[in-house]
Design a protein around this motif. Structure first.
Motif, mmCIF file in Angstrom:
data_model
loop_
_atom_site.group_PDB
_atom_site.id
_atom_site.type_symbol
_atom_site.label_atom_id
_atom_site.label_comp_id
_atom_site.label_asym_id
_atom_site.label_seq_id
_atom_site.Cartn_x
_atom_site.Cartn_y
_atom_site.Cartn_z
ATOM 1 N N UNK A 26 18.790 23.177 25.229
ATOM 2 C CA UNK A 26 20.743 23.496 24.499
ATOM 3 C C UNK A 26 20.823 24.057 25.994
ATOM 4 N N UNK A 27 22.432 24.008 25.948
ATOM 5 C CA UNK A 27 23.607 24.446 26.670
ATOM 6 C C UNK A 27 24.607 24.174 26.370
ATOM 7 N N UNK A 28 25.239 25.153 26.681
ATOM 8 C CA UNK A 28 26.758 26.057 25.940
ATOM 9 C C UNK A 28 27.809 24.061 26.504
ATOM 10 N N UNK A 29 28.375 23.956 25.419
ATOM 11 C CA UNK A 29 29.500 22.468 25.629
ATOM 12 C C UNK A 29 28.909 22.273 24.502
ATOM 13 N N UNK A 30 27.325 21.934 24.682
ATOM 14 C CA UNK A 30 26.567 20.283 23.996
ATOM 15 C C UNK A 30 27.279 20.430 22.062
ATOM 16 N N UNK A 31 27.655 18.937 22.066
ATOM 17 C CA UNK A 31 27.466 18.885 20.729
ATOM 18 C C UNK A 31 25.991 19.009 19.406
ATOM 19 N N UNK A 32 26.058 19.540 18.692
ATOM 20 C CA UNK A 32 24.361 19.103 17.968
ATOM 21 C C UNK A 32 25.015 18.813 17.004
ATOM 22 N N UNK A 33 24.084 17.681 15.662
ATOM 23 C CA UNK A 33 23.828 16.931 15.067
ATOM 24 C C UNK A 33 22.583 17.469 14.060
ATOM 25 N N UNK A 34 23.538 16.525 12.662
ATOM 26 C CA UNK A 34 22.477 17.266 12.564
ATOM 27 C C UNK A 34 21.565 15.817 10.823
ATOM 28 N N UNK A 35 20.755 15.972 10.782
ATOM 29 C CA UNK A 35 19.165 15.301 10.184
ATOM 30 C C UNK A 35 20.337 13.878 10.051
ATOM 31 N N UNK A 36 21.862 14.181 9.566
ATOM 32 C CA UNK A 36 21.717 12.481 8.836
ATOM 33 C C UNK A 36 22.293 11.493 10.532
ATOM 34 N N UNK A 37 23.070 12.647 11.390
ATOM 35 C CA UNK A 37 23.710 12.507 12.286
ATOM 36 C C UNK A 37 24.968 12.324 13.011
ATOM 37 N N UNK A 38 24.880 13.339 11.518
ATOM 38 C CA UNK A 38 26.638 13.521 11.838
ATOM 39 C C UNK A 38 26.431 14.673 12.326
ATOM 40 N N UNK A 39 27.825 15.640 12.927
ATOM 41 C CA UNK A 39 28.036 17.109 13.827
ATOM 42 C C UNK A 39 28.035 17.748 13.310
ATOM 43 N N UNK A 40 27.131 18.954 13.178
ATOM 44 C CA UNK A 40 27.141 20.107 13.060
ATOM 45 C C UNK A 40 27.951 21.002 14.313
ATOM 46 N N UNK A 41 27.986 20.642 15.367
ATOM 47 C CA UNK A 41 28.856 22.079 15.769
ATOM 48 C C UNK A 41 28.323 21.548 17.171
ATOM 49 N N UNK A 42 29.064 22.751 17.587
ATOM 50 C CA UNK A 42 29.334 22.684 19.105
ATOM 51 C C UNK A 42 28.330 24.027 20.180
ATOM 52 N N UNK A 43 27.614 23.918 20.856
ATOM 53 C CA UNK A 43 27.045 25.806 21.470
ATOM 54 C C UNK A 43 27.998 26.096 22.103
ATOM 55 N N UNK A 44 28.109 27.633 21.327
ATOM 56 C CA UNK A 44 29.350 28.157 22.599
ATOM 57 C C UNK A 44 28.345 28.791 23.398
ATOM 58 N N UNK A 45 27.134 29.661 23.295
ATOM 59 C CA UNK A 45 26.815 30.256 23.881
ATOM 60 C C UNK A 45 25.037 29.805 24.083
ATOM 61 N N UNK A 46 24.063 30.185 24.845
ATOM 62 C CA UNK A 46 22.995 30.371 25.201
ATOM 63 C C UNK A 46 22.603 31.581 25.408
ATOM 64 N N UNK A 47 21.927 32.016 25.091
ATOM 65 C CA UNK A 47 21.364 33.843 25.722
ATOM 66 C C UNK A 47 19.834 34.084 24.686
ATOM 67 N N UNK A 48 19.003 34.999 26.275
ATOM 68 C CA UNK A 48 17.922 35.007 25.475
ATOM 69 C C UNK A 48 17.264 33.827 23.964
ATOM 70 N N UNK A 49 16.991 33.701 24.439
ATOM 71 C CA UNK A 49 16.263 32.266 23.022
ATOM 72 C C UNK A 49 17.129 32.202 22.085
ATOM 73 N N UNK A 50 18.014 33.030 21.895
ATOM 74 C CA UNK A 50 19.184 32.822 21.252
ATOM 75 C C UNK A 50 20.368 31.297 20.957
ATOM 76 N N UNK A 51 20.492 30.467 20.878
ATOM 77 C CA UNK A 51 22.365 29.577 21.017
ATOM 78 C C UNK A 51 22.943 29.737 19.291
#
Length: 180
Positions: A26-51
């Protein structure tokens, strides 16, 4: 705040998101979706296995392996509302633990794990930390309880020493955000 959020990520990894079937990058800027296909949020950073996922309400640190893959893109097994509720509950619990521990006479460690001093007084949100170099005035939200249950200031020993000696120290760190 980062300490509480990282603790939340670990708890969330084992409790709330066991069903992510296909871990993916998962990369910064990616839109993340929930189980029903709705937007949950946007990835702001990825570091050390933490998104870090920004829901618009919270910035939730999640383990990278909590993400699956859908036709739309990265997905997690909870909705935005569920994630916001989990983060709010975790933050409330962390604040309650802090407030319980934040009493006059309590020993305090620095963010880098060194003995920082003792709480001299607590009046509302104003806290005076008595260090070996003198008193330092801090706000309640600059304290947390660490993973071992010990009260800690969110400043390094060096920042607290500088503040006690009248230098930039802790208050400058608060102004620049380096304490988090």
């Amino acid at each position: 705040m980062k300490f509480a959020k990282l603790a939340f990520a670990a708890a969330l990894a084992t409790a709330a998101l066991p069903g992510a079937a296909f871990a993916q990058e998962v990369a910064a800027g990616a839109t993340v979706y929930g189980p029903e296909g709705n937007v949950v949020g946007t990835v702001t950073s990825v570091s050390g296995g933490v998104v870090v996922l920004d829901t618009g309400t919270h910035k939730a640190p999640l383990p990278a392996n909590a993400f699956g893959k859908s036709d739309k893109g990265p997905t997690i097994t909870v909705t935005k509302q569920q994630l916001d509720e989990m983060v709010s509950a975790q933050l409330a619990a962390a604040a309650q633990a802090r407030d319980t521990a934040l009493i006059a006479g309590a020993a305090v460690n620095s963010a880098d794990g060194k003995p920082a001093g003792t709480v001299k007084s607590v009046e509302g949100d104003d806290v005076v930390l008595e260090t070996t170099d003198g008193p330092v005035a801090l706000k309640r939200d600059t304290f947390a309880v660490d993973a071992n249950g010990a009260l800690m200031a969110r400043y390094t020993a060096e920042q607290l020493t500088a503040a006690a000696k009248g230098g930039a120290g802790a208050e400058a760190a608060a102004d620049t955000g380096t304490a988090e």
